[in-house]
Design a protein around this motif. Structure first.
Motif, PDB file in Angstrom:
ATOM      1  N   SER A 301       8.436   4.844  -2.704  1.00 25.96           N
ATOM      2  CA  SER A 301       7.427   5.871  -2.438  1.00 25.96           C
ATOM      3  C   SER A 301       7.894   6.823  -1.344  1.00 25.96           C
ATOM      4  CB  SER A 301       6.100   5.218  -2.045  1.00 25.96           C
ATOM      5  OG  SER A 301       6.226   4.465  -0.861  1.00 25.96           O
ATOM      6  N   HIS A 330       5.052   9.397   4.907  1.00 24.54           N
ATOM      7  CA  HIS A 330       4.096   8.848   3.944  1.00 24.54           C
ATOM      8  C   HIS A 330       4.739   7.769   3.064  1.00 24.54           C
ATOM      9  CE1 HIS A 330       0.934   9.750   0.559  1.00 24.54           C
ATOM     10  NE2 HIS A 330       0.704   8.601   1.184  1.00 24.54           N
ATOM     11  N   ASN A 332       3.402   4.346   0.328  1.00 22.36           N
ATOM     12  CA  ASN A 332       2.402   3.404  -0.174  1.00 22.36           C
ATOM     13  C   ASN A 332       3.096   2.333  -0.996  1.00 22.36           C
ATOM     14  OD1 ASN A 332       2.645   4.909  -2.711  1.00 22.36           O
ATOM     15  ND2 ASN A 332       1.147   6.324  -1.845  1.00 22.36           N
ATOM     16  N   ASP A 346      -1.345   2.202   2.203  1.00 23.47           N
ATOM     17  CA  ASP A 346      -0.993   3.621   2.266  1.00 23.47           C
ATOM     18  C   ASP A 346      -0.953   4.015   3.740  1.00 23.47           C
ATOM     19  OD1 ASP A 346      -0.593   6.162   0.753  1.00 23.47           O
ATOM     20  OD2 ASP A 346      -2.412   6.781   1.817  1.00 23.47           O
ATOM     21  N   ASN A 348       1.608   6.267   7.136  1.00 18.33           N
ATOM     22  CA  ASN A 348       2.681   7.198   7.483  1.00 18.33           C
ATOM     23  C   ASN A 348       3.186   6.895   8.886  1.00 18.33           C
ATOM     24  OD1 ASN A 348       0.818   8.363   9.241  1.00 18.33           O
ATOM     25  ND2 ASN A 348       0.607  10.275   8.103  1.00 18.33           N
ATOM     26  N   PRO A 353      -1.736   1.277   7.718  1.00 18.58           N
ATOM     27  CA  PRO A 353      -2.551   1.034   6.523  1.00 18.58           C
ATOM     28  C   PRO A 353      -4.011   0.751   6.883  1.00 18.58           C
ATOM     29  CG  PRO A 353      -0.470  -0.143   6.368  1.00 18.58           C
ATOM     30  CD  PRO A 353      -0.546   0.408   7.754  1.00 18.58           C
ATOM     31  N   PHE A 358      -8.029   4.758  -3.205  1.00 21.84           N
ATOM     32  CA  PHE A 358      -6.831   5.556  -3.447  1.00 21.84           C
ATOM     33  C   PHE A 358      -6.652   5.739  -4.950  1.00 21.84           C
ATOM     34  CE2 PHE A 358      -2.303   6.090  -4.224  1.00 21.84           C
ATOM     35  CZ  PHE A 358      -1.925   6.986  -3.235  1.00 21.84           C
ATOM     36  N   PRO A 359      -6.188   6.872  -5.447  1.00 27.05           N
ATOM     37  CA  PRO A 359      -5.907   8.098  -4.694  1.00 27.05           C
ATOM     38  C   PRO A 359      -7.118   8.999  -4.523  1.00 27.05           C
ATOM     39  CG  PRO A 359      -5.205   8.374  -6.945  1.00 27.05           C
ATOM     40  CD  PRO A 359      -5.741   6.979  -6.852  1.00 27.05           C
ATOM     41  N   LEU A 368      -7.670  -0.051  -1.292  1.00 27.04           N
ATOM     42  CA  LEU A 368      -6.691  -0.300  -0.246  1.00 27.04           C
ATOM     43  C   LEU A 368      -6.999  -1.576   0.519  1.00 27.04           C
ATOM     44  CD1 LEU A 368      -6.479   3.362   1.096  1.00 27.04           C
ATOM     45  CD2 LEU A 368      -4.741   2.198  -0.277  1.00 27.04           C
ATOM     46  N   MET A 401       0.193  12.220   3.651  1.00 25.29           N
ATOM     47  CA  MET A 401      -0.838  11.211   3.518  1.00 25.29           C
ATOM     48  C   MET A 401      -2.205  11.816   3.842  1.00 25.29           C
ATOM     49  SD  MET A 401      -1.490   7.628   5.491  1.00 25.29           S
ATOM     50  CE  MET A 401      -2.744   8.364   6.533  1.00 25.29           C
TER      51      MET A 401
END
Length: 428
Positions: A301, A330, A332, A346, A348, A353, A358-359, A368, A401
């Motif tokens: 990712s 970013h 995930n 998810d 950065n 996290p 998501f998303p 998440l 993100m």
């Protein structure tokens, strides 16, 4: 004809070559990719091979078949980058000149760097799953392992996909439980980290999973050697962890040619600006994907999101414009937890996290930091996405993100396993 030379036809290198072939004028630019062989590996599949959830044949496809028409593919081993003369030298003496160079040579496990790892027990009672060969050998070992002490161990960070050792541990626990052998197998997770993961909130939730499944955790374990005679891990502070079957994640390092070229740090990763991915001290060399030293996960990712930033910056760079696009780190990752479920994280550079959806905020469909079957479906479906959308450059996703749909648990600094967090209202 200007030359864009890409070293490495893995995830990042393939995406870059395909994107740049479409965006650069073919009458002005030749895009060339170099790699040592024609085997492109879907590395997330290594995790599934030991559990017969994926066949080894499903993991490998032709590298050149993933590249768009017009991309030149060169098979060869890189000896060094002669950056003083803007050329790459292959081990057979071939020199490939470049105007712009992208190092996308990834990272690889180096069991040879830790004493005892490749000793008499290697591929017998000491295994790894970060190569296809290792994953296949481990599958056979797991088939015959019915009782004893299984130790899953991480040598040192950073590693490719830092959640993969946790995933392996949880999948193994579910496998033994499904066989009716769980009470005969003791499972230990040994890590150099102070908890199950690098970020506090995720570490608490993942640590809770290990605790619930009665998996012992040995934290802050810095491996000095593997004692083959006594079948145990030995740390620098002289702690010992005995094993009957060891699944280790060896030290990960960048390509050796990076060191020979004077471009790398002590682990052969290229120091780069973490926002622009331009190599420190060089104005025509970038390092993308696992090859750079950016402080985030070495995961597919990250390659995806960082390539999007690279493309925009590169087009400005070759036209003499400032690099105004910045990668925020970013990443995930799906985290397989067994029993047909998985978590999703998810994050950065600056935000760890967090729980949420998501998303799409509220709707998801992914949740998440919670075990769901939808997350597992997303993980298993990703191989099709990888080959058909990601590598060709047809997977549009926001690069930065988003905090939309996420919750900020309190207190943020609580890392005790099993802790539940009261949640503030949802962020916009």
């Amino acid at each position: 004809m200007r030359q864009l030379l890409v070293l490495g036809a893995g995830t990042a290198g393939t995406m870059i070559a395909n994107r740049m072939r479409r965006l650069l004028d073919p009458h002005q630019w030749q895009v060339t990719v170099v790699d040592r062989d024609d085997d492109h590996h879907y590395q997330p599949g290594y995790l599934f091979v030991p559990f017969a959830m994926m066949s080894p044949h499903d993991v490998v496809r032709s590298r050149h078949a993933q590249l768009h028409d017009g991309v030149r593919f060169v098979t060869g081993e890189v000896d060094l980058v002669d950056h003083a003369h803007d050329a790459v030298v292959l081990t057979d003496g071939t020199r490939l000149p470049y105007d712009q160079l992208v190092i996308a040579s990834g990272t690889t496990p180096r069991p040879d760097q830790t004493p005892g790892t490749t000793g008499p027990l290697w591929r017998d009672k000491v295994h790894e799953f970060y190569t296809l060969e290792g994953a296949v050998a481990l599958r056979e070992a797991l088939e015959h392992f019915t009782h004893g002490r299984l130790v899953v161990h991480v040598t040192e960070m950073p590693i490719k996909c830092p959640v993969a050792p946790l995933e392996f541990t949880l999948l193994a626990e579910a496998m033994f439980r499904g066989r009716g052998q769980r009470d005969r197998v003791e499972i230990v997770y040994a890590t150099p980290l102070p908890g199950a993961f690098t970020k506090p909130v995720a570490s608490a939730r993942l640590g809770h999973l290990l605790e619930d499944r009665k998996i012992l955790v040995e934290t802050d374990f810095m491996l000095e050697s593997i004692d083959n005679e006594r079948q145990c891990l030995v740390s620098y502070d002289e702690r010992e962890v005995p094993f009957d079957l060891l699944v280790t994640v060896p030290l990960n390092m960048g390509a050796d040619f990076v060191a020979r070229s004077g471009l790398g740090d002590e682990l052969n990763y290229v120091p780069v600006d973490r926002g622009t991915l331009l190599a420190t001290g060089h104005d025509n060399i970038f390092a993308v994907g696992d090859a750079g030293d950016i402080p985030t996960s070495k995961a597919g990712s990250v390659a995806h999101y960082s390539v999007d930033v690279f493309v925009d910056n590169f087009l400005d760079h070759v036209e003499g414009r400032p690099l105004t696009h910045h990668f925020d780190g970013h990443a995930n990752c799906f985290v397989e937890s067994g029993d047909g479920k998985a978590l999703l994280i998810d994050f950065n550079y600056d935000v760890e996290p967090l729980p949420g959806k998501f998303p799409i905020p509220v709707l998801g469909p992914m949740t998440l930091l919670e075990e769901t079957r939808a997350n597992h479906a997303g993980k298993t479906a990703f191989s099709w996405v990888y080959w058909n959308l990601l590598l060709p450059g047809r997977l549009p996703m926001p690069t930065d993100m988003s905090m939309a749909g996420k919750h900020v648990p309190t207190p943020m600094n609580h890392t005790e396993p099993g802790t539940t967090f009261p949640e503030k209202e949802q962020l916009p």
